[in-house]
Design an enzyme around this catalytic site. Structure first.
Site, short mmCIF file in Angstrom:
data_model
loop_
_atom_site.label_atom_id
_atom_site.label_comp_id
_atom_site.label_asym_id
_atom_site.label_seq_id
_atom_site.Cartn_x
_atom_site.Cartn_y
_atom_site.Cartn_z
N GLY A 221 17.78 14.74 -28.81
CA GLY A 221 16.90 14.83 -26.96
C GLY A 221 18.38 14.89 -26.10
N ASP B 100 21.02 18.13 -29.40
CA ASP B 100 19.63 18.82 -28.62
C ASP B 100 20.09 20.01 -29.31
OD1 ASP B 100 18.55 17.49 -26.10
OD2 ASP B 100 18.15 19.92 -26.82
N VAL C 200 12.51 12.83 -27.62
CA VAL C 200 12.89 14.88 -27.60
C VAL C 200 10.92 13.98 -25.62
CG1 VAL C 200 13.26 15.51 -29.33
CG2 VAL C 200 11.31 14.96 -29.40
N THR D 164 7.36 8.31 -25.40
CA THR D 164 6.79 7.80 -25.37
C THR D 164 5.72 8.74 -26.41
OG1 THR D 164 7.12 7.51 -23.30
CG2 THR D 164 5.15 7.32 -23.51
N GLU E 108 11.40 3.47 -23.57
CA GLU E 108 12.13 3.31 -22.13
C GLU E 108 11.15 3.00 -21.08
OE1 GLU E 108 15.12 3.05 -22.35
OE2 GLU E 108 15.19 2.32 -20.38
N LYS F 129 4.05 0.83 -23.68
CA LYS F 129 4.84 1.92 -22.44
C LYS F 129 3.65 2.20 -22.48
CE LYS F 129 7.30 4.77 -21.13
NZ LYS F 129 8.25 4.34 -19.50
N LEU F 130 2.15 2.64 -22.63
CA LEU F 130 1.63 3.74 -22.11
C LEU F 130 0.85 2.83 -20.75
CD1 LEU F 130 -0.19 6.42 -24.85
CD2 LEU F 130 0.68 6.58 -23.03
N THR F 131 0.58 1.39 -21.02
CA THR F 131 -0.34 0.70 -19.98
C THR F 131 0.83 0.10 -19.40
OG1 THR F 131 -1.05 -0.33 -21.91
CG2 THR F 131 -0.85 -1.11 -20.52
N ARG G 149 0.33 -12.50 -6.24
CA ARG G 149 0.05 -12.19 -7.73
C ARG G 149 0.13 -10.99 -7.37
NH1 ARG G 149 -5.34 -15.66 -6.53
NH2 ARG G 149 -4.80 -14.26 -4.48
N CYS H 107 6.52 11.47 -16.02
CA CYS H 107 5.33 11.08 -17.09
C CYS H 107 3.54 10.36 -16.95
CB CYS H 107 6.76 9.61 -17.58
SG CYS H 107 7.58 10.47 -18.18
P1 NAD Z 1 13.29 16.08 -21.03
O1 NAD Z 1 12.58 17.09 -21.83
O2 NAD Z 1 14.00 16.22 -20.23
O3 NAD Z 1 14.67 15.69 -22.61
C1 NAD Z 1 14.01 16.04 -24.04
C2 NAD Z 1 15.07 17.04 -25.00
O4 NAD Z 1 14.14 16.97 -25.67
C3 NAD Z 1 15.48 18.47 -24.13
O5 NAD Z 1 16.39 18.28 -24.28
C4 NAD Z 1 14.69 19.32 -25.05
O6 NAD Z 1 15.49 19.86 -26.03
C5 NAD Z 1 15.68 18.32 -26.80
N1 NAD Z 1 14.47 18.28 -28.13
C6 NAD Z 1 12.91 18.72 -27.92
N2 NAD Z 1 12.67 18.69 -29.51
C7 NAD Z 1 13.92 18.31 -30.29
C8 NAD Z 1 14.32 18.52 -31.49
N3 NAD Z 1 13.33 19.07 -32.93
N4 NAD Z 1 16.14 18.59 -31.66
C9 NAD Z 1 16.34 18.21 -30.75
N5 NAD Z 1 16.81 18.34 -29.78
C10 NAD Z 1 15.33 18.37 -29.22
O7 NAD Z 1 12.46 14.46 -21.32
P2 NAD Z 1 12.91 13.08 -21.13
O8 NAD Z 1 12.25 13.50 -19.59
O9 NAD Z 1 14.17 12.76 -21.36
O10 NAD Z 1 11.56 12.56 -21.73
C11 NAD Z 1 11.70 12.09 -23.00
C12 NAD Z 1 10.46 11.02 -23.52
O11 NAD Z 1 11.01 9.95 -23.35
C13 NAD Z 1 9.40 12.12 -23.29
O12 NAD Z 1 8.66 10.99 -24.49
C14 NAD Z 1 8.90 10.97 -22.36
O13 NAD Z 1 7.58 10.35 -21.94
C15 NAD Z 1 10.06 9.40 -22.18
N6 NAD Z 1 10.63 9.09 -20.67
C16 NAD Z 1 10.80 9.90 -19.98
C17 NAD Z 1 10.82 8.70 -18.61
C18 NAD Z 1 12.44 9.61 -17.60
O14 NAD Z 1 12.17 9.25 -16.38
N7 NAD Z 1 11.66 11.44 -18.04
C19 NAD Z 1 11.37 7.50 -18.75
C20 NAD Z 1 10.73 7.27 -19.84
C21 NAD Z 1 10.14 7.67 -20.52
C1 UGA Z 2 8.27 6.18 -13.90
C2 UGA Z 2 8.26 4.37 -13.80
O1 UGA Z 2 8.73 3.70 -13.12
C3 UGA Z 2 9.03 4.29 -14.83
O2 UGA Z 2 8.79 2.65 -15.49
C4 UGA Z 2 8.85 4.82 -16.30
O3 UGA Z 2 9.46 4.80 -17.56
C5 UGA Z 2 8.41 6.14 -16.12
O4 UGA Z 2 7.91 6.65 -15.35
C6 UGA Z 2 8.40 7.00 -17.48
O5 UGA Z 2 7.69 6.68 -18.49
O6 UGA Z 2 9.30 8.44 -17.78
P1 UGA Z 2 9.15 7.81 -12.53
O7 UGA Z 2 8.24 8.35 -13.06
O8 UGA Z 2 10.57 8.27 -12.89
O9 UGA Z 2 9.72 6.65 -13.17
O10 UGA Z 2 9.64 7.72 -11.23
P2 UGA Z 2 8.75 6.10 -10.04
O11 UGA Z 2 9.47 5.79 -9.66
O12 UGA Z 2 7.99 5.71 -10.98
O13 UGA Z 2 8.03 6.88 -9.72
C7 UGA Z 2 6.91 8.18 -9.36
C8 UGA Z 2 5.95 8.77 -8.55
O14 UGA Z 2 5.59 7.70 -7.90
C9 UGA Z 2 6.71 9.75 -7.75
O15 UGA Z 2 6.30 10.44 -7.51
C10 UGA Z 2 7.45 8.37 -5.93
O16 UGA Z 2 7.41 9.12 -5.26
C11 UGA Z 2 5.45 8.15 -6.31
N1 UGA Z 2 5.67 6.86 -6.23
C12 UGA Z 2 6.45 5.76 -6.32
C13 UGA Z 2 4.66 6.59 -5.11
O17 UGA Z 2 4.04 7.41 -4.50
N2 UGA Z 2 4.40 5.09 -4.04
C14 UGA Z 2 5.12 3.94 -4.65
O18 UGA Z 2 5.29 3.34 -3.78
C15 UGA Z 2 6.17 4.48 -5.84
#
Ligand code: NAD
Ligand code: UGA
Length: 459
Positions: free
Chosen positions: A10, A35, A91, A133, A162, A217-219, A257, A273
Site C-alpha cells: 500500500g 502497490d 492498504v 486502521t 498510524e 485507533k478507532l477510539t 483538562r 478516516c
Molecule cells: P490510500 O488509499 O491512500 O492507499 C492505499 C493503497 O493500497 C492504494 O494505493 C491501493 O492501490 C493499495 N492496495 C489496496 N489493495 C492492495 C493489494 N491487495 N495489494 C497491493 N496494494 C493494494 O489509503 P491511506 O490513506 O494510505 O490509508 C490506508 C490505511 O491507513 C487505512 O486503513 C486508513 O484508515 C489508515 N490511516 C490513514 C490515515 C490518513 O491520514 N490517510 C492516517 C492514519 C491511518
Molecule cells: C485524522 C487524525 O487527526 C489523525 O490522528 C489520524 O491518524 C487520521 O485522521 C486518520 O486516521 O486518518 P486527518 O483526517 O488527516 O487526521 O486530519 P485532521 O487534522 O484530523 O483533520 C480532519 C478534519 O477535521 C479536516 O477536515 C479538518 O479541517 C477538520 N478540523 C480539524 C476541524 O474542522 N476543526 C479542527 O479543530 C480540527
C-alpha cells in the site's frame, strides 16, 4: 528477529510517508513499498519530485534523500513479500458499499487479499504488521488466514496503527505523541519497537495487547471527531446568541483538562478516516447489541452532516433564497490545508447542494486538479458527468475564479487565502459581494471595511 528488509503493501497516504520516514531513520534497513496501482508506483518513482502522488510538506525531500538507496517503490509484490522479514499492511479500509454492513462497516477485502497474498508466497518466517486502521479483532482473521496455509512458515501479527494527520504527516511521524504496538509475542513487539527506537524515545513506544491497540485507533479518531462536532454544535448556538465561538473556544481551551487543540469550528470535518472509523465503531457496537453506545457515537456524524448542510443553506438563504444561475467562487477543495487529498471533503457536499440549486461554481485550490474535482462530484451520482462539467469550472488562479462572483465560499484554510488582495477581489465581484468563511480565516472588520457582507462560522 533481526529486520533487514521491510515490505509495505500500500503506497498511499500512510504507506508512503510512514515508510519514507522509517527508511530515513534506519539507513541499514531496506524498505520496499509495493502497490497494485502501477500509476501510483510510477509517480512515486518519477524523477520530477513535484509529480509524487501525495503532497505533504517535507515529504519530497525525504524521498529524494532515501529513494534508490534504501527506499524503493515497486509493483513486484510477491518478490518483495518473500524477501522481507517484516511486512506492513497499509492498504485502504473504506466503508463497505455493498452487502451486509453497507454504509457502516469497514470493507476488509483489501486487507484479506494482502493476508492471502502473504500466505501464498512466504517461504520464511514473517512479522505481519497491521498499519491500516482495522476493526477490533481483525488480527484474529488475518492470523487464521496465515496459519491455515499448510506451510511451516511462522507468522507473528502485530497491530501498529498510524496516528499521523495529513498536511503534517512528516512532522507527526518524526515527532509522534506515541507509537502504539499491540501484539502477543514480546519478540515480535521488540523487533518493531527497535525500528521506531531509532528516533522515538522509548517512553513514547507503548506496548499493549492486540485488541487494545486496534480499538485505541478507532477510539482516538472518534474522540478527535467528537471534539469538532462538539465545537460545531456550539457554533450554531453562538450564531443565535451573539456569543463568539472563537471566544468560547479560547475560554474553554485554557482549562488544562480540555486543552486548546482541535477546537476550530468549521464547515464540518472531512478526510478519509473520521467518518469511516466512527461508522465502523458504531457498526461494531451494534453488532454486540450495544445500541446506546452506537447511538452516542453516531451523533458525531449526524452533527457533522448537519454542519455541512447548514453552511450551504445559509449561503442560499442569504443570497435572497436563490443561487440559480449565480456564480459562487469556492476557495479550496481539499479537506484541509497542505494536502491534495479530497476524500470526504466538505467542499464536495456543499458544492453538490449548491449545484442542485442550479448554481454555477468556480473553484480554485492550490493543489487539487480539475479532474479530481470532477471525479469527486461524479462519484456522488447526483447528476450527469456532462452537467457537472458544465456547472463547475476550475481555475489555476484565484482572482479569475472570483471575478463576477456573487459570493465567495471559503472551504479550505489554505494560508495563501489570507494574503490575497481582497480589495481587488471585492472590486471584481457582483454587489452586494458576500463572503462565507467556512474556516474563520479572514478578519471580519477588514472585510466589512472593504465593503463585503461577511459571515463566518459561529459568530
Ligand atoms: P490510500 O488509499 O491512500 O492507499 C492505499 C493503497 O493500497 C492504494 O494505493 C491501493 O492501490 C493499495 N492496495 C489496496 N489493495 C492492495 C493489494 N491487495 N495489494 C497491493 N496494494 C493494494 O489509503 P491511506 O490513506 O494510505 O490509508 C490506508 C490505511 O491507513 C487505512 O486503513 C486508513 O484508515 C489508515 N490511516 C490513514 C490515515 C490518513 O491520514 N490517510 C492516517 C492514519 C491511518
Ligand atoms: C485524522 C487524525 O487527526 C489523525 O490522528 C489520524 O491518524 C487520521 O485522521 C486518520 O486516521 O486518518 P486527518 O483526517 O488527516 O487526521 O486530519 P485532521 O487534522 O484530523 O483533520 C480532519 C478534519 O477535521 C479536516 O477536515 C479538518 O479541517 C477538520 N478540523 C480539524 C476541524 O474542522 N476543526 C479542527 O479543530 C480540527
Amino acid at each position: 528477529m533481526n529486520i533487514n528488509n521491510i515490505c509495505c503493501i500500500g503506497a498511499g497516504y500512510v504507506g508512503g510517508p510512514t515508510m519514507a520516514v522509517i527508511a530515513k531513520m534506519n539507513p541499514d534497513i531496506n524498505v520496499t513499498i509495493v502497490d497494485i496501482n502501477t500509476d501510483r508506483i510510477a509517480a512515486w518513482n518519477d524523477k520530477d519530485l513535484s509529480k509524487l502522488p501525495i503532497y505533504e510538506p517535507g515529504l519530497a525531500e525525504i524521498v529524494e534523500e532515501t529513494r534508490g538507496k534504501n527506499l524503493f517503490f515497486s509493483t513486484e509484490i510477491d518478490k518483495s513479500i518473500d524477501a522481507s522479514e517484516m511486512i506492513f499492511i497499509s492498504v485502504n479500509t473504506p466503508t463497505k458499499t455493498y452487502g451486509k454492513g453497507k454504509g457502516m462497516a469497514a470493507d476488509l477485502k483489501f486487507v484479506e487479499l494482502c493476508a492471502r497474498n502473504i500466505a501464498e508466497v512466504a517461504t520464511t518466517d514473517k512479522i505481519v504488521v497491521e498499519k491500516s486502521t482495522l476493526p477490533v479483532r481483525t488480527a484474529q482473521a488475518i492470523k487464521s488466514i496465515l496459519v491455515n496455509t499448510g506451510s511451516d512458515v511462522n507468522f507473528q501479527i502485530l497491530s501498529n496503527p498510524e496516528f499521523l494527520a495529513e498536511g503534517t504527516a512528516v512532522q507527526d511521524l518524526l515527532n509522534p505523541d506515541r507509537v502504539l504496538i499491540g501484539g502477543e509475542s514480546d519478540d515480535a513487539i521488540e523487533s518493531l519497537a527497535k525500528i521506531y527506537a531509532s528516533w522515538v524515545p522509548q517512553e513514547k513506544i507503548l506496548r499493549t495487547n492486540v485488541w487494545s491497540s486496534e480499538l485505541s485507533k478507532l477510539t482516538a479518531n472518534a474522540f478527535l471527531a467528537q471534539r469538532i462536532s462538539s465545537i460545531n454544535a456550539i457554533s450554531e448556538l453562538c450564531e443565535h446568541t451573539e456569543a463568539s465561538v472563537s471566544e468560547v473556544a479560547r475560554a474553554i481551551g485554557m482549562d488544562s483538562r480540555i486543552g486548546p487543540k482541535f477546537l476550530n469550528a468549521s464547515i464540518g470535518f472531512g478526510g478519509s478516516c473520521f467518518q469511516k472509523d466512527i461508522l465502523n465503531l458504531v457498526y461494531i457496537a451494534r453488532s454486540y447489541n450495544l445500541n446506546a453506545v452506537a447511538d452516542y457515537w453516531e451523533q458525531v456524524i449526524i452533527l457533522n452532516d448537519h454542519q455541512k448542510r447548514r453552511f450551504s443553506d445559509k449561503l442560499i438563504s442569504t443570497l435572497y433564497n436563490t443561487v440559480s444561475g449565480k456564480k459562487i467562487g469556492m476557495l479550496g477543495w481539499a479537506f484541509k490545508k497542505d494536502t491534495n487529498d479530497t476524500r470526504e471533503s466538505a467542499a464536495i457536499y456543499v458544492a453538490d447542494h449548491l449545484l442542485s440549486e442550479q448554481a454555477n461554481i468556480a473553484v480554485y485550490d492550490p493543489k487539487v486538479s480539475k479532474s479530481k474535482m470532477q471525479s469527486d462530484l461524479n462519484y456522488l451520482n447526483t447528476r450527469s458527468k456532462e452537467e457537472n462539467e458544465a456547472l463547475v469550472k476550475t481555475y489555476d488562479e484565484p482572482y479569475k475564479a472570483l471575478q463576477d462572483a456573487h459570493a465567495v465560499a471559503i472551504m479550505t484554510e489554505w494560508d495563501e487565502f489570507k494574503t490575497y488582495d481582497w480589495k481587488q477581489i471585492f472590486d471584481s465581484m457582483k454587489k452586494p459581494a458576500f463572503i462565507f468563511d467556512g474556516r474563520n480565516i479572514l478578519d471580519k472588520n477588514d472585510m466589512t471595511k472593504i465593503g463585503f457582507e461577511y459571515s463566518s462560522i459561529g459568530h
